[in-house]
Design an enzyme around this catalytic site. Structure first.
Site, PDB file in Angstrom:
ATOM      1  N   ASP A 100      40.863   9.124  35.435  1.00 42.90           N
ATOM      2  CA  ASP A 100      39.592   8.752  34.823  1.00 42.90           C
ATOM      3  C   ASP A 100      39.879   7.927  33.560  1.00 42.90           C
ATOM      4  O   ASP A 100      40.095   6.724  33.650  1.00 42.90           O
ATOM      5  CB  ASP A 100      38.801  10.042  34.544  1.00 42.90           C
ATOM      6  CG  ASP A 100      37.439   9.810  33.948  1.00 42.90           C
ATOM      7  OD1 ASP A 100      37.013   8.649  33.858  1.00 42.90           O
ATOM      8  OD2 ASP A 100      36.778  10.794  33.551  1.00 42.90           O
ATOM      9  N   LYS A 128      39.027   6.107  39.243  1.00 41.42           N
ATOM     10  CA  LYS A 128      37.674   5.680  38.866  1.00 41.42           C
ATOM     11  C   LYS A 128      37.689   4.226  38.417  1.00 41.42           C
ATOM     12  O   LYS A 128      38.472   3.852  37.539  1.00 41.42           O
ATOM     13  CB  LYS A 128      37.140   6.546  37.732  1.00 41.42           C
ATOM     14  CG  LYS A 128      36.472   7.792  38.220  1.00 41.42           C
ATOM     15  CD  LYS A 128      35.650   8.451  37.134  1.00 41.42           C
ATOM     16  CE  LYS A 128      35.327   9.880  37.536  1.00 41.42           C
ATOM     17  NZ  LYS A 128      34.699  10.641  36.455  1.00 41.42           N
ATOM     18  N   ARG A 162      35.680  23.490  43.364  1.00 43.95           N
ATOM     19  CA  ARG A 162      37.020  23.008  43.724  1.00 43.95           C
ATOM     20  C   ARG A 162      37.276  23.168  45.218  1.00 43.95           C
ATOM     21  O   ARG A 162      38.067  22.454  45.803  1.00 43.95           O
ATOM     22  CB  ARG A 162      38.102  23.782  42.964  1.00 43.95           C
ATOM     23  CG  ARG A 162      38.113  23.556  41.461  1.00 43.95           C
ATOM     24  CD  ARG A 162      39.373  24.163  40.854  1.00 43.95           C
ATOM     25  NE  ARG A 162      39.295  24.290  39.413  1.00 43.95           N
ATOM     26  CZ  ARG A 162      39.572  23.321  38.537  1.00 43.95           C
ATOM     27  NH1 ARG A 162      39.956  22.134  38.982  1.00 43.95           N
ATOM     28  NH2 ARG A 162      39.486  23.526  37.253  1.00 43.95           N
TER      29      ARG A 162
HETATM   30  P1  IMP Z   1      41.584  11.685  32.498  1.00 46.77           P
HETATM   31  O1  IMP Z   1      42.564  12.229  31.499  1.00 46.77           O
HETATM   32  O2  IMP Z   1      40.290  11.286  31.849  1.00 46.77           O
HETATM   33  O3  IMP Z   1      42.158  10.563  33.338  1.00 46.77           O
HETATM   34  O4  IMP Z   1      41.160  12.849  33.467  1.00 46.77           O
HETATM   35  C1  IMP Z   1      41.974  13.922  33.650  1.00 46.77           C
HETATM   36  C2  IMP Z   1      41.379  15.095  34.342  1.00 46.77           C
HETATM   37  O5  IMP Z   1      39.983  15.212  34.101  1.00 46.77           O
HETATM   38  C3  IMP Z   1      41.510  15.022  35.850  1.00 46.77           C
HETATM   39  O6  IMP Z   1      42.791  15.423  36.270  1.00 46.77           O
HETATM   40  C4  IMP Z   1      40.409  15.960  36.270  1.00 46.77           C
HETATM   41  O7  IMP Z   1      40.851  17.290  36.238  1.00 46.77           O
HETATM   42  C5  IMP Z   1      39.337  15.745  35.213  1.00 46.77           C
HETATM   43  N1  IMP Z   1      38.304  14.797  35.685  1.00 46.77           N
HETATM   44  C6  IMP Z   1      38.198  13.477  35.429  1.00 46.77           C
HETATM   45  N2  IMP Z   1      37.138  12.939  36.063  1.00 46.77           N
HETATM   46  C7  IMP Z   1      36.557  13.955  36.751  1.00 46.77           C
HETATM   47  C8  IMP Z   1      35.413  14.044  37.631  1.00 46.77           C
HETATM   48  O8  IMP Z   1      34.699  13.065  37.940  1.00 46.77           O
HETATM   49  N3  IMP Z   1      35.153  15.275  38.139  1.00 46.77           N
HETATM   50  C9  IMP Z   1      35.894  16.387  37.848  1.00 46.77           C
HETATM   51  N4  IMP Z   1      36.963  16.342  37.053  1.00 46.77           N
HETATM   52  C10 IMP Z   1      37.292  15.142  36.497  1.00 46.77           C
HETATM   53 MG    MG Z   2      38.295  19.948  35.281  1.00 44.06          MG
END
Ligand code: IMP
Ligand code: MG
Length: 189
Positions: A100, A128, A162
């Site tokens: 994300d 994303k 989940r």
């Molecule tokens: P990031 O560090 O923002 O890239 O996201 C890391 C973590 O956030 C992922 O491994 C997910 O566990 C959680 N995450 C990010 N986007 C989503 C979503 O759309 N739904 C649920 N969990 C998310």
């Molecule tokens: Mg989570």
């Protein structure tokens, strides 16, 4: 808040993981490989993807937290469970559920690179789009999805969903009361 619709079906996920698994099998043939699943989200992806890899891989897990409930990243990442083994000289493949903001990954790549693995690669089921984040080389990509909050296949909303077998989209504008919440389990059939 409710699971509004199916974005990626269980069948589509299965087909994609089979593809990713055969690419990984081909690339790591004759070499040692350690899969690292990032908990909690990646537990389902790792379980299914690893069974499409026709090599004697090892698996380990790491848990990091960057979310504290809700649908937005806090930007703060910390290790809550470290690996059980050393990775120096190993071929390491990080398995992620979703990329994300990239906060988690940036931190992980930096932290793991210091431990001097022979190679460090990345597999992610979901990426994303339209999110500003640092560039990462993702060697094994699943699906690019719109910038919406998704659940299922390891991904949670407030620790739930989940275990949905598909990737679903949450309806965040919903003003439904808790009694109206649609749990998403009927959607896949
Ligand atoms: P990031 O560090 O923002 O890239 O996201 C890391 C973590 O956030 C992922 O491994 C997910 O566990 C959680 N995450 C990010 N986007 C989503 C979503 O759309 N739904 C649920 N969990 C998310
Ligand atoms: Mg989570």
């Amino acid at each position: 808040m409710k699971v509004a619709r199916v974005l990626i079906s269980a069948e589509e996920i299965e087909a994609k993981l089979a593809e990713m698994g055969s690419a990984i099998t081909k690339d790591y043939e004759g070499r040692d490989l350690l899969l690292i699943g990032i908990l909690k989200g990646a537990f389902v992806v790792l379980a299914d993807l690893s069974r499409h890899i026709k090599l004697p891989v090892e698996t380990d897990f790491m848990a990091v937290s960057s979310y504290h409930g809700g649908t937005h990243s806090s930007g703060v990442v910390r290790i809550t469970k470290d690996l059980d083994q050393e990775i120096e000289g190993r071929n390491v493949l990080i398995v992620e559920d979703i990329i994300d903001t990239g906060h988690t990954l940036k931190y992980l790549l930096r932290t793991l690179a210091v431990r001097k693995p022979a190679t460090l690669s990345l597999a992610a089921l979901l990426i994303k789009d339209d999110v500003e984040r640092p560039h990462f080389d993702i060697q094994y990509e699943g699906f690019h999805i719109p910038n919406e909050f998704v659940v299922g296949y390891g991904l949670d909303f407030d620790e739930k969903y989940r275990n949905l077998p598909y990737i679903g989209v949450m309806d965040t504008d919903s003003t439904t009361s808790p009694t109206d919440v649609q749990d998403g389990f009927g959607l896949a059939d």
